[in-house]
Each structure stands twice: as structure tokens, then as C-alpha cells.
Write a protein that holds these residues in place. Structure first.
Motif, PDB file in Angstrom:
ATOM      1  N   PRO A 177       0.823  -0.797  -0.066  1.00 25.60           N
ATOM      2  CA  PRO A 177      -0.047   0.037  -0.052  1.00 25.60           C
ATOM      3  C   PRO A 177       0.785   1.341   0.249  1.00 25.60           C
ATOM      4  N   THR A 178       2.777   1.293   0.261  1.00 23.60           N
ATOM      5  CA  THR A 178       3.028   2.902   0.833  1.00 23.60           C
ATOM      6  C   THR A 178       4.573   1.941   0.371  1.00 23.60           C
ATOM      7  N   PRO A 179       4.848   2.978  -0.296  1.00 25.08           N
ATOM      8  CA  PRO A 179       6.353   3.006   0.055  1.00 25.08           C
ATOM      9  C   PRO A 179       7.012   2.524   0.835  1.00 25.08           C
ATOM     10  N   ARG A 180       6.907   2.778   2.408  1.00 23.66           N
ATOM     11  CA  ARG A 180       7.461   1.687   3.371  1.00 23.66           C
ATOM     12  C   ARG A 180       7.234   0.854   3.522  1.00 23.66           C
ATOM     13  N   ALA A 181       5.699   0.198   2.945  1.00 22.97           N
ATOM     14  CA  ALA A 181       5.707  -1.026   3.428  1.00 22.97           C
ATOM     15  C   ALA A 181       6.371  -1.832   1.707  1.00 22.97           C
ATOM     16  N   VAL A 182       6.561  -1.217   0.549  1.00 19.89           N
ATOM     17  CA  VAL A 182       7.419  -1.534   0.050  1.00 19.89           C
ATOM     18  C   VAL A 182       9.061  -1.819   0.402  1.00 19.89           C
ATOM     19  N   GLU A 183       9.150  -1.099   0.995  1.00 17.27           N
ATOM     20  CA  GLU A 183      10.897  -1.067   1.550  1.00 17.27           C
ATOM     21  C   GLU A 183      10.776  -2.166   2.159  1.00 17.27           C
ATOM     22  N   LEU A 184       9.744  -3.000   3.021  1.00 18.84           N
ATOM     23  CA  LEU A 184       9.516  -3.852   3.873  1.00 18.84           C
ATOM     24  C   LEU A 184       9.602  -5.387   2.948  1.00 18.84           C
ATOM     25  N   LEU A 185       8.781  -5.309   2.039  1.00 21.41           N
ATOM     26  CA  LEU A 185       9.250  -6.100   0.633  1.00 21.41           C
ATOM     27  C   LEU A 185      10.380  -6.929   0.544  1.00 21.41           C
ATOM     28  N   VAL A 186      10.674  -5.126  -0.164  1.00 17.13           N
ATOM     29  CA  VAL A 186      12.271  -5.598  -0.630  1.00 17.13           C
ATOM     30  C   VAL A 186      13.194  -5.858   0.779  1.00 17.13           C
ATOM     31  N   ARG A 187      13.222  -5.349   2.018  1.00 14.14           N
ATOM     32  CA  ARG A 187      13.941  -5.477   2.678  1.00 14.14           C
ATOM     33  C   ARG A 187      14.376  -7.239   3.089  1.00 14.14           C
ATOM     34  N   GLY A 188      13.067  -7.653   3.395  1.00 15.58           N
ATOM     35  CA  GLY A 188      12.662  -8.892   4.255  1.00 15.58           C
ATOM     36  C   GLY A 188      11.975  -9.570   3.751  1.00 15.58           C
ATOM     37  N   ALA A 189      11.725  -9.618   2.273  1.00 17.85           N
ATOM     38  CA  ALA A 189      11.317 -10.841   1.178  1.00 17.85           C
ATOM     39  C   ALA A 189      11.961 -10.572   0.237  1.00 17.85           C
ATOM     40  N   GLY A 190      12.983 -10.113  -0.374  1.00 17.91           N
ATOM     41  CA  GLY A 190      14.008  -9.907  -1.166  1.00 17.91           C
ATOM     42  C   GLY A 190      12.720  -9.571  -2.111  1.00 17.91           C
ATOM     43  N   LEU A 191      11.875  -8.884  -2.454  1.00 16.70           N
ATOM     44  CA  LEU A 191      11.075  -8.620  -3.785  1.00 16.70           C
ATOM     45  C   LEU A 191      11.384  -7.647  -4.395  1.00 16.70           C
ATOM     46  N   THR A 192      12.499  -7.258  -5.121  1.00 13.59           N
ATOM     47  CA  THR A 192      13.219  -6.000  -5.417  1.00 13.59           C
ATOM     48  C   THR A 192      12.225  -5.603  -6.493  1.00 13.59           C
TER      49      THR A 192
END
Length: 390
Positions: A166-181
């Protein structure tokens, strides 16, 4: 344009009450309202398998049980959900699958969709903190468990053709935590006009919280901050929602001597909720685990200033000093000071509330539906959706 057959996978769906369930329903109903054939598959709220049509959406309930640590939350077992979702995908042959989760039902629709060669979109509403609050694990286990949860999400959503949050911050978490770049943000959106109703007359300024009464929401910080307001400052605290901590937090308000100034409303109807937003003079979200916070957007749509924890995605919704303030999570004294400033100044509340209303226009729900429709059609035609320039 031609209509699409869309299958939405959800781990939670109304009448279960939470942000992910709310969004899944609004997305399904909104797409159906645009002429699409929309199906939802989710754990059955009744326990037994069921199919029903609600608001133009066909809801397929998978056999479920009650989660032992959160009895209002139905869950489906993998050995039931995976074959059920596979059969449904084979029977429906949707044009696109859009999962809102990765754990059981979500895992099933992703796996079945990829096996069938169908385009799959995945939207994340999950944070490990939302789950571990309801699992009796020691603090020494929570860290490793959180890392494993993110990796598991990455394995499931990594199979999708497009991943959003939903948000850029939520995307950051996906990239950092799940590797979904390749993940990109798409707001959950809001129908702001629904909340633009006249404020009912009231003599005492009020602070409002809306959400689940569970540990990660930190409503105890709000109650303590409210109790610490200057003596003689008139104010009332309205708490809408229910959850595992309601009894404990009701006792906390009594122990602090403010029980007469705090109302726990429990779950309320949509009409009453809109009235509560209209009545509120200040909205507070002390949570540390919000990937967007629909309740905050709803309060902003009602022209309400907001005081939010400086945590996760909440800073996206505040322009400090313009429509409200952020406070450090757990800093009860700072939260109390910010609440007191707004409660004592009606003119400041009006100015900040007007800015809240302006800012919420960035999250129009029609734009969210446009965006997801565009993503679906791009994938169907073989194009790869990408983040839009800010």
C-alpha cells in the motif's frame, strides 16, 4: 473495454474485521461495480464450505476452524485450502488472480494460478508483528520467527507476476525482508466523500481511535497519554473496535481514574463509524505495525487532524505541523502534549483538519481501481507493470 473474470484470494474477509479484510472486500465490490465478474476465495466464516453472492461478488468459503489464540479469526488448514483453491482455479479459469495474502489460501491460489499459466498479482498486507502478537512465543524466538515469516512470504510472492504494497514504506519492508525488489506501491485508496458529513453538535472535544484492540496497536499508550492531559482540560476518548486487550485496557482506564471519560464502543456499524469520525476532534493511531492505516485515511477524509506514531507507514500520512504530528512510539509524555495542544485550540484543529482533507485526495479509491485494472490488463497482454513516477 471487455470485462474480466477476476479471482481474489484472501486469508481474511468480512464479516471478519481487520484492515486486510476490509480492503479485499472494497476491491472486490469496486471491481464488480465496474462490470467485472469477481470471485473471492477465503476461509469460511461459518466453518463449513459455502458459496454466496454478496454485493455482486461470489464468495467461496473454504472449510475453516477458529484460530485458537484469536477465536474471531477463521483459518483454513493447508490440506483443505490447497486442493480447494486448485479446484476453484481449474473450474473458473479466471483471466487474472489477485491474492491478498501468502499463508494458506493465498499460497494455494498462487500455486494453482502459476500451474495453470495465469497471470498472478500479489498485494501484501502482512507484517510478522500482526501475527506474533497472537502466538505465545518468547521474545527470544520472535526475532528468528519474524525472519522466517518474511522469507516464506518472499518464496510465495516471488512467483507472482506483479507484487504491490500500500505505501512506499511497505514496499521497503518487502524488499528488505522478503527480497522482492520489483515490488511497487499502490494505495489501498478511500472513498473520501463517504466520510465528509457534518459534525454532530458536542460540547466536549474528543479523541478517537479505530482499530483492533491488540498489542501492536499500543492503545495503552493512548490511554496513559489521555490520563496525563492537563487537569481541567475537557476531553473524551472514544475507542472503536474490539480485540484480545479490551478487558485489560478497560481496567487500565479505570485504574488511572478516567473510566468516566473513556468509552469502549466495540465493533460498530458503518453508519455509526462515520458518525464517530464526524464527531472526533482529534484522531490518534499509536500503532507500530501499520502498512497504511485505512482508519487514519478515513479520519483524514472527515477533516480531522491526526496524531500518529512515527512508525512503519504512518509518517506517509502526516505533514508535521500542517495536518497533525508524529510522536516517538511509546513516548506517552510527547503524545499527551500533542493531544493537549489540539484539544485546547479549536482554530488549530479546524486548520489542520482542512489539510487532512486535502491530503487524502491523493488516495482516491477510483484511482486504486484504475491502477489495478491497468495492472491486470498489462499482465494479460504480456506487459510488465512497473512503479509510476512520483
Amino acid at each position: 473495454m471487455s470485462s474480466l473474470r477476476i479471482l481474489i484470494g484472501a486469508e481474511t474477509y468480512p464479516p471478519t474485521v481487520n484492515g486486510a479484510a476490509n480492503f479485499a472486500e472494497r476491491l472486490a465490490v469496486g471491481l464488480a461495480g465496474r462490470g467485472h465478474e469477481v470471485h473471492v476465495v477465503a476461509p469460511s466464516h461459518a466453518g463449513r464450505p459455502a458459496v454466496e453472492v454478496r454485493d455482486g461478488v461470489t464468495v467461496h468459503g473454504v472449510k475453516s476452524v477458529r484460530y485458537p489464540f484469536h477465536p474471531d479469526f477463521p483459518i483454513s488448514m493447508p490440506w483443505r485450502a490447497l486442493p480447494a483453491t486448485r479446484r476453484l482455479v481449474e473450474a473458473l479459469r479466471p483471466d487474472v488472480i489477485h491474492t491478498q495474502a501468502h499463508m494458506v489460501v493465498g499460497r494455494g491460489v498462487v500455486k494453482a494460478g502459476k500451474r495453470a499459466g495465469l497471470p498472478v498479482v500479489a498485494t501484501n498486507h502482512f507484517m510478522p508483528e500482526n501475527l506474533t502478537a497472537h502466538v505465545p512465543l518468547s521474545k527470544y524466538v520472535l526475532g528468528p520467527a519474524s525472519k522466517l515469516a518474511w522469507r516464506d512470504l518472499g518464496r510465495v510472492f516471488g512467483k507472482a507476476d506483479a507484487v504491490t504494497a500500500p505505501t512506499p514504506r511497505a514496499v521497503e519492508l518487502l524488499v528488505r525482508g522478503a527480497g522482492l525488489t520489483d515490488a511497487f506501491p499502490v494505495s489501498c485508496g478511500i472513498d473520501a466523500d463517504r466520510y465528509a458529513v457534518p459534525a454532530p453538535p458536542h460540547d466536549v472535544p474528543s479523541v478517537l481511535f479505530v482499530g483492533r484492540l491488540d498489542q501492536e496497536k499500543r492503545v495503552d499508550d493512548l490511554i496513559r497519554a489521555f490520563a496525563a492531559l492537563p487537569a481541567g482540560l475537557p476531553a473524551h476518548l472514544d475507542i472503536v473496535g474490539d480485540g484480545a486487550k479490551r478487558g485489560e485496557w478497560t481496567a487500565l482506564a479505570a485504574g488511572l481514574g478516567i473510566a468516566g471519560r473513556v468509552t469502549f464502543h466495540g465493533f460498530v456499524s458503518e453508519e455509526e463509524l462515520i458518525t464517530r469520525y464526524a464527531t472526533a476532534d482529534v484522531f490518534c493511531m499509536p500503532s507500530i505495525a501499520e502498512l497504511q492505516s485505512l482508519a487514519t485515511l478515513e479520519a483524514m477524509a472527515a477533516s480531522t487532524p491526526v496524531v500518529l506514531a512515527d512508525a512503519m507507514a504512518l509518517p506517509h500520512l502526516v505533514r508535521p505541523g500542517r495536518n497533525g504530528w508524529l510522536f516517538p512510539p511509546g513516548d506517552v509524555a510527547e503524545l499527551s502534549r500533542r493531544l493537549a495542544t489540539l484539544l485546547a485550540d479549536a482554530a488549530l484543529r479546524a486548520r489542520m483538519g482542512a489539510v487532512s482533507r486535502e491530503l487524502v485526495a491523493e488516495h482516491a479509491f477510483d484511482a486504486t481501481l484504475d491502477r489495478f485494472e491497468g495492472i491486470y490488463r498489462q499482465l494479460i497482454s504480456g506487459e510488465q507493470p512497473q512503479a509510476r513516477a512520483a
